[in-house]
Write an enzyme that holds these catalytic residues in place. Sequence first.
Site, short mmCIF file in Angstrom:
data_model
loop_
_atom_site.label_atom_id
_atom_site.label_comp_id
_atom_site.label_asym_id
_atom_site.label_seq_id
_atom_site.Cartn_x
_atom_site.Cartn_y
_atom_site.Cartn_z
N ALA A 81 -3.23 8.95 -7.46
CA ALA A 81 -3.34 10.27 -8.11
C ALA A 81 -4.75 10.85 -8.06
O ALA A 81 -5.04 11.82 -8.74
CB ALA A 81 -2.84 10.19 -9.55
N VAL A 91 -2.06 -0.57 -4.79
CA VAL A 91 -0.67 -0.80 -5.20
C VAL A 91 0.03 -1.89 -4.39
O VAL A 91 1.08 -2.38 -4.80
CB VAL A 91 0.19 0.50 -5.13
CG1 VAL A 91 -0.31 1.53 -6.13
CG2 VAL A 91 0.23 1.06 -3.72
N SER A 129 9.53 10.75 1.86
CA SER A 129 9.14 11.82 2.78
C SER A 129 10.39 12.22 3.54
O SER A 129 11.27 11.39 3.78
CB SER A 129 8.09 11.33 3.78
OG SER A 129 8.00 12.23 4.88
N TYR A 135 5.60 4.76 9.43
CA TYR A 135 5.63 5.63 8.24
C TYR A 135 7.08 6.00 7.91
O TYR A 135 7.50 5.91 6.75
CB TYR A 135 4.81 6.89 8.53
CG TYR A 135 4.70 7.87 7.38
CD1 TYR A 135 3.76 7.70 6.37
CD2 TYR A 135 5.54 8.99 7.31
CE1 TYR A 135 3.66 8.62 5.33
CE2 TYR A 135 5.44 9.91 6.28
CZ TYR A 135 4.50 9.71 5.29
OH TYR A 135 4.41 10.62 4.25
N ALA A 192 8.94 3.03 6.48
CA ALA A 192 8.53 2.74 5.10
C ALA A 192 9.18 3.73 4.13
O ALA A 192 9.67 3.35 3.06
CB ALA A 192 7.00 2.82 4.99
N LYS A 193 9.21 5.01 4.52
CA LYS A 193 9.77 6.03 3.63
C LYS A 193 11.30 5.92 3.53
O LYS A 193 11.88 6.15 2.46
CB LYS A 193 9.36 7.42 4.10
CG LYS A 193 7.86 7.69 3.96
CD LYS A 193 7.37 7.52 2.53
CE LYS A 193 6.03 8.18 2.28
NZ LYS A 193 5.54 7.95 0.89
N ILE A 216 3.13 19.18 3.34
CA ILE A 216 2.45 19.73 2.17
C ILE A 216 0.96 19.75 2.50
O ILE A 216 0.43 18.79 3.08
CB ILE A 216 2.67 18.80 0.93
CG1 ILE A 216 4.17 18.58 0.65
CG2 ILE A 216 1.95 19.37 -0.30
CD1 ILE A 216 4.97 19.81 0.24
P1 NAD Z 1 -3.56 12.09 0.12
O1 NAD Z 1 -4.15 11.32 1.24
O2 NAD Z 1 -4.08 13.46 -0.17
O3 NAD Z 1 -3.61 11.24 -1.23
C1 NAD Z 1 -3.16 9.92 -1.25
C2 NAD Z 1 -3.92 9.15 -2.32
O4 NAD Z 1 -3.38 7.82 -2.36
C3 NAD Z 1 -5.41 9.04 -2.02
O5 NAD Z 1 -6.16 9.41 -3.15
C4 NAD Z 1 -5.60 7.56 -1.69
O6 NAD Z 1 -6.88 7.04 -2.06
C5 NAD Z 1 -4.48 6.92 -2.49
N1 NAD Z 1 -4.09 5.61 -1.95
C6 NAD Z 1 -3.92 5.27 -0.65
N2 NAD Z 1 -3.58 3.97 -0.55
C7 NAD Z 1 -3.53 3.49 -1.82
C8 NAD Z 1 -3.25 2.23 -2.37
N3 NAD Z 1 -2.96 1.18 -1.58
N4 NAD Z 1 -3.26 2.07 -3.73
C9 NAD Z 1 -3.59 3.12 -4.53
N5 NAD Z 1 -3.89 4.35 -4.06
C10 NAD Z 1 -3.86 4.53 -2.72
O7 NAD Z 1 -1.98 12.14 0.45
P2 NAD Z 1 -0.83 13.10 -0.12
O8 NAD Z 1 -0.46 14.04 0.96
O9 NAD Z 1 -1.18 13.61 -1.46
O10 NAD Z 1 0.37 12.04 -0.19
C11 NAD Z 1 0.88 11.54 -1.42
C12 NAD Z 1 2.25 10.94 -1.15
O11 NAD Z 1 3.12 11.95 -0.65
C13 NAD Z 1 2.24 9.83 -0.09
O12 NAD Z 1 3.14 8.82 -0.45
C14 NAD Z 1 2.71 10.55 1.15
O13 NAD Z 1 3.28 9.67 2.08
C15 NAD Z 1 3.72 11.50 0.54
N6 NAD Z 1 4.05 12.66 1.38
C16 NAD Z 1 3.08 13.53 1.75
C17 NAD Z 1 3.45 14.62 2.52
C18 NAD Z 1 2.45 15.64 2.96
O14 NAD Z 1 2.81 16.47 3.81
N7 NAD Z 1 1.23 15.64 2.46
C19 NAD Z 1 4.79 14.80 2.94
C20 NAD Z 1 5.73 13.87 2.53
C21 NAD Z 1 5.35 12.81 1.76
#
Ligand code: NAD
Length: 248
Positions: free
Chosen positions: A14, A64, A142, A155, A158-159, A188
């Site tokens: 977060a 995590v 995702s 990826y 995993a999703k 996003i």
């Molecule tokens: P982001 O890179 O902006 O933020 C991800 C955060 O997770 C970072 O602050 C990072 O430090 C933290 N993180 C990474 N590995 C970690 C770990 N092992 N333990 C704790 N924290 C950890 O990414 P986002 O776009 O905000 O993505 C958030 C979630 O949404 C992810 O699960 C991503 O797969 C999913 N998602 C994102 C999109 C997109 O288009 N951005 C689309 C579908 C799904």
Amino acid sequence: MSPLADHIAVVTGAGNGIGAAIARRLADAGAKIVVNDLQMAAAERIAAAITADGGAATAVAGDVSDPDDVSRIFRHCAEVFGDCSLLVNNAGIVQQSLFEELSVEDWDRMIAVHLRGTFLCARTAVVPMLQRGEGVIVNIASQLGQIGGVELVHYSAAKAGIIGLTKALAREVSKRGVRVNAVAPGPINTELVRNLSEDWRKAKAGELPLGHFGEPEDVADTVAFLASPAARIYVGQTLGPNSGDVML
Ligand code: NAD
């Protein structure tokens, strides 16, 4: 009105992007927030922003995918606010690779952060939830877990695993008061997507019925809905804030 006032939420990953927007949105709805991230400075920044807005938040660093870190995150939650009643498994990473060049290390890390991380956090959080007979878990999957993504086999796998975990866990714990659902966002605007190639981003935006990517707040609103009493009959579902990219 504070629909989540009784909740103590742990939001993983977060410190940035979607997770940060979820933490802020849940805090606006009255929940106390544990802001987890790998990067402590980022987690502290979001916790401070929530506190400055009049909410309640604490930051905790931790990976995590590491069982000891996960135990520590939930212990911190219990000590500061009480047992977690709302878990959002959001932490994630992305990395592109042609499948024939995908290394075992990159495969393992992808599965570890997303799938093992979701498993570890959910298994830890669900124990007090089952004891109390109530709780909510929202897993961030995702749309690539539904349709697959080129150069993103690890990826996508995993999703898809997170979606399967969500359904199976929902079947197992719903009658005991714990609601489990998933959110499968489309593209996003976050750092994660900015790390993908420009070619990919251009092509993707062109494909979307809506014509543009979503914002972290769009996903946060979906999570806040799933966490709220208004979603009381949503069980094992995967909601899609995805600009129309995937229609199921
Ligand atoms: P982001 O890179 O902006 O933020 C991800 C955060 O997770 C970072 O602050 C990072 O430090 C933290 N993180 C990474 N590995 C970690 C770990 N092992 N333990 C704790 N924290 C950890 O990414 P986002 O776009 O905000 O993505 C958030 C979630 O949404 C992810 O699960 C991503 O797969 C999913 N998602 C994102 C999109 C997109 O288009 N951005 C689309 C579908 C799904």
